[in-house]
Write a protein that holds these residues in place. Structure first.
Motif, mmCIF file in Angstrom:
data_model
loop_
_atom_site.group_PDB
_atom_site.id
_atom_site.type_symbol
_atom_site.label_atom_id
_atom_site.label_comp_id
_atom_site.label_asym_id
_atom_site.label_seq_id
_atom_site.Cartn_x
_atom_site.Cartn_y
_atom_site.Cartn_z
ATOM 1 N N ARG A 17 37.080 44.284 40.527
ATOM 2 C CA ARG A 17 38.033 43.683 39.586
ATOM 3 C C ARG A 17 39.166 42.987 40.332
ATOM 4 O O ARG A 17 39.648 41.943 39.895
ATOM 5 C CB ARG A 17 38.578 44.784 38.647
ATOM 6 N N ALA A 21 40.308 39.053 40.177
ATOM 7 C CA ALA A 21 41.673 38.586 39.895
ATOM 8 C C ALA A 21 42.019 37.388 40.784
ATOM 9 O O ALA A 21 42.590 36.400 40.324
ATOM 10 C CB ALA A 21 42.676 39.720 40.105
ATOM 11 N N GLU A 24 40.130 34.458 39.536
ATOM 12 C CA GLU A 24 40.721 33.878 38.328
ATOM 13 C C GLU A 24 41.907 32.993 38.696
ATOM 14 O O GLU A 24 42.052 31.880 38.184
ATOM 15 C CB GLU A 24 41.148 34.975 37.337
ATOM 16 N N LEU A 240 37.724 30.843 33.872
ATOM 17 C CA LEU A 240 38.837 31.643 34.380
ATOM 18 C C LEU A 240 38.515 33.105 34.156
ATOM 19 O O LEU A 240 38.622 33.922 35.054
ATOM 20 C CB LEU A 240 40.140 31.222 33.711
ATOM 21 N N ASN A 241 38.168 33.424 32.929
ATOM 22 C CA ASN A 241 37.538 34.708 32.656
ATOM 23 C C ASN A 241 36.594 34.488 31.486
ATOM 24 O O ASN A 241 36.513 33.375 30.954
ATOM 25 C CB ASN A 241 38.577 35.819 32.430
ATOM 26 N N GLN A 243 36.629 34.959 28.494
ATOM 27 C CA GLN A 243 37.221 34.472 27.258
ATOM 28 C C GLN A 243 38.145 33.284 27.522
ATOM 29 O O GLN A 243 39.004 32.972 26.701
ATOM 30 C CB GLN A 243 37.999 35.604 26.563
ATOM 31 N N GLU A 281 31.779 41.893 32.492
ATOM 32 C CA GLU A 281 33.133 41.414 32.819
ATOM 33 C C GLU A 281 33.718 42.183 34.003
ATOM 34 O O GLU A 281 33.581 43.403 34.116
ATOM 35 C CB GLU A 281 34.037 41.586 31.590
#
Lengths: 500, 500
Positions: A17, A21, A24, A240-241, A243, A281
């Motif tokens: 994760r 980041a 992103e 970017l992510n 969503q 995700e």
């Protein structure tokens, strides 16, 4: 995440994760640079990109990463974690096999080469770019040897972009496809029923083009609460992510096809990324599985949907609501034929759907020969032009419209180009499979574009990188790569238009 | 950087530059969230913010940072590095004095409190927010004790936002200022020559407002190649890097003052950040030195320049070029008086320049008393309303237009509010000093706004955080904080308008 994870699994997910980041942040920075950023800030911004990228690099090649891989690879019972470990291992193995000083030299070379290429293209001066390209090829050969391969050295480069695809397969498929396309192109050339593209080259204000494409994106099921559309010089989709999946487009007020088909193309990429399962995700699996499968999605929407007659039967009136008067008197058939004109072009990105794969094969044949050292960089311009004449019947008048046109090689991307042609073939295979589920043309004519999106989501999108490209193809179509579907599709469509 | 650095200095600069990279990414993320980001992506984006922020936190409180501080503080001969070390030390010392578990609890509390506050304000329900505010106050008291202080516990909170300013100073200055302002307000209230604000409350299309403000920003010397202007709900200035300083504004089509003065205000902040010396780039010194000095810059442009008669003498015709017909018949004097109407308001951010500092003093007195435990959170609404009545002559009808109106306390910001009033006073002192160099009104009337920018750059902007706020004030004006200049400025200006 209501699952129960072991301590190591949890730590691994947190580690992944964190990498995400930085990704992103980098994606947002790229998006911003290409859409909004003031120019004077770019110098510092470039340094910042370098810092964030090297942070990602350090994390993907760290001892900690190696520990995760070793601890989890055989032990984890979670299929997502298992696949994520394999994905990380692949990147890790590739990275650590390159000596650090060589990698550093290569990264510097890449950025120099790209700006030299820009100038060389501007001046149509291959000699200027040649020494850089030679070094880039040498590095790729050296790296390919570090990475190793079973059959062909080029396989290991292909594997970066399209895992599972090999030279053996391409050398079976591409010549068949090429022969068919060249034959079709001959028929087109001999046809007495040629569309007149000039009828559609009418002035069409940008803002109205945008309104039309926004309506089509909406119909396709692009989620504007999880994305946005902006202007740019080179259109792209960027995630970017899951969503926040953005697309950009550019407008030519004298040729609406650029923005309309370009936006639908990027919209196809975006639908893929917007509809990956939430379960993935935060892991490296939450993205399209390969360049080829990604391109199959964008091309599906651009060509198989938006350049179809069914599409314009349904949406021509919508189009006219936004288009200036000059368009209103063009009959549907004439409009449809005009947007599907086949005309060999020097520039790949301006090519129609019939000649496009020929552009790809030229690049594939040349870069494969470069990497296997069967040809020299110095001979490229001549070889390029010969092939253009051979396959497309036109000979570039200079290197700018020949060997210097594409950015890819200047960035050291060898093995990437085939994805484009694979996308065409995959797409045609998917279209065939979709037609087994429902009548695709009928659905388009009914305006049920979301039905297409749903099918693609169930069959492809949701899996992200959980499945390999050829596994997806197999699961959905029951076959491996097969060029016949593309050939049949093109034959049927263009026979109708060119009436041979 | 053609200087010669020691190995440690080089490593320190690289370390600082990495921190800056995360800051730049975070700034871009915030900018994007408030201007462009699709709403569904916000959840993941928030996690990403958390990850990047804690990376910054880890780096600023690391053992490595401690080593740099210890090694360089007394040894470095480079004044920039020396000041950067002191800046880092300050942050380091503050951070490590807070036990990790308490900090974690506090961060969680902050984000909860902010969303509770939003709802409480919506419902005008102080009871709902009370328990959170109590905890926030308790934490701040506890932290202030960890940090330590010489004279007043509130000093250590003030020091976060306005280093050098103490309760002792504020308690000398604020009451004097308050008495003067209350007297002036009395004169305004008794005046028979009140401006009629309704004449300027005409519909003014957003796009035309924007064109006017863009022209003024250009005149001020805002560099659009190193920044951009966007729309937002809450206007702000944000620095991505020294050559990418962005501002945002919002528009009220029925009251152009919001966008015009708001944009000029943010433009003032941006000029500060755009004109910091390049030598400080990549260090924590490349930003405005304090909240108060920053506010002195934005207020300087908003009030001392853009609300002056000289400004409208010069720019009223420009304004009319963009403004609708309804404005064209308003005489300059009437227009000038209307935009400067004084009217006590419940809401701080809607206040005019005469009553604004009174809003600040209410907050200062209350939060100082909270932190020194002279009052209880439960008594706040009543005390707030009493003070409003006392200073401004109006009593809020509910907590929404009273104690609940501002976001600051919900984020745990105690010690911040005084900066706003300091900005007013600093600004008036700077105006006085500038008038020693050249006739400011004459320069404005000549349209020489860039002369003002140049002066502020030479005197203030270029130094970034190299100078402390009160040192800047001393160097530029020869004085320390002095409220007389603000009082004299207001007296002169409003005597002319209200003719007492």
């Amino acid at each position: 995440m209501s699952k129960t994870y072991t301590k190591t699994e949890k730590a691994f997910l947190t580690y992944l994760r964190e990498i995400k980041a930085y990704h992103e942040a980098l994606s947002l920075i790229f998006w911003d640079l290409r859409t909004k950023a003031p120019k004077k800030g770019v110098k510092t911004r470039s340094e910042t990109i370098g810092i964030l990228s090297s942070k990602v690099h350090r994390m993907t090649t760290s001892d900690r990463m190696k520990e995760f891989i070793d601890q989890l690879k055989d032990e984890t019972k979670d299929p997502i974690i298992h696949k994520a470990v394999l994905e990380c291992e692949k990147k890790y193995e590739r990275s650590i096999k390159i000596p650090e000083d060589e990698n550093k030299e290569y990264v510097t070379l890449q950025s120099q080469a790209e700006s030299v290429w820009e100038e060389a293209r501007e001046k149509s001066d291959f000699e200027m770019f040649k020494p850089y390209l030679e070094k880039l090829v040498d590095f790729n050969i050296k790296f390919a040897n570090y990475w190793g391969y079973d059959q062909h050295i080029y396989d290991t480069l292909l594997d970066i972009y399209e895992p599972g695809i090999t030279v053996k397969q391409l050398d079976e498929v591409f010549p068949k496809l090429r022969t068919s396309l060249v034959n079709l192109l001959e028929k087109v050339k001999r046809s007495k029923n040629k569309p007149d593209p000039s009828v559609i080259l009418q002035k069409f204000p940008k803002e109205d083009q945008k309104r039309f494409t926004l309506e089509i994106l909406e119909q396709m099921g692009y989620d504007f609460e999880a994305g946005r559309l902006d202007d740019t010089v080179h259109p792209f989709e960027i995630t970017l992510n899951q969503q926040d999946v953005r697309i950009t487009t550019r407008y030519d007020e004298n040729d609406f096809r650029m923005a309309v088909f370009g936006t639908i193309h990027e919209g196809g990429h975006a639908l893929y990324e917007q509809n990956i399962s939430d379960e993935l995700e935060g892991t490296p699996l939450s993205s399209g599985t390969s360049m080829g499968i990604h391109e199959s999605q964008s091309l599906f929407w651009e060509n198989y949907v938006a350049r179809s007659k069914a599409f314009w039967k349904r949406y021509y009136n919508t189009f006219k609501r936004y288009a200036p008067e000059e368009f209103h008197s063009i009959p549907l058939d004439m409009f449809y034929q005009s947007i599907n004109e086949v005309r060999p072009s020097y520039i790949r990105i301006e090519a129609d759907e019939m000649t496009y794969p020929l552009h790809i094969m030229i690049r594939y044949e040349l870069e494969k020969a470069l990497i296997s050292q069967d040809i020299d960089v110095k001979d490229l311009p001549e070889l390029w032009n010969d092939k253009m004449e051979d396959y497309l019947g036109i000979r570039p008048r200079n290197d700018r419209e020949g060997v210097l046109q594409d950015v890819h090689w200047s960035g050291g991307s060898f093995g990437y180009f085939p994805s484009y042609a694979l996308g065409y073939m995959y797409g045609a295979q998917l279209l065939h499979a979709m037609n087994q589920s429902f009548d695709v043309n009928q659905a388009i004519e009914n305006g049920e574009l979301k039905k297409i999106k749903e099918w693609l989501t169930v069959q492809i999108h949701q899996y992200g990188k959980m499945k390999e490209p050829l596994d997806i193809l197999k699961d959905v179509t029951g076959e491996t790569l097969n060029p016949d579907y593309l050939v049949r599709y093109l034959e049927k469509k263009y026979q109708d238009i060119y009436q041979w």
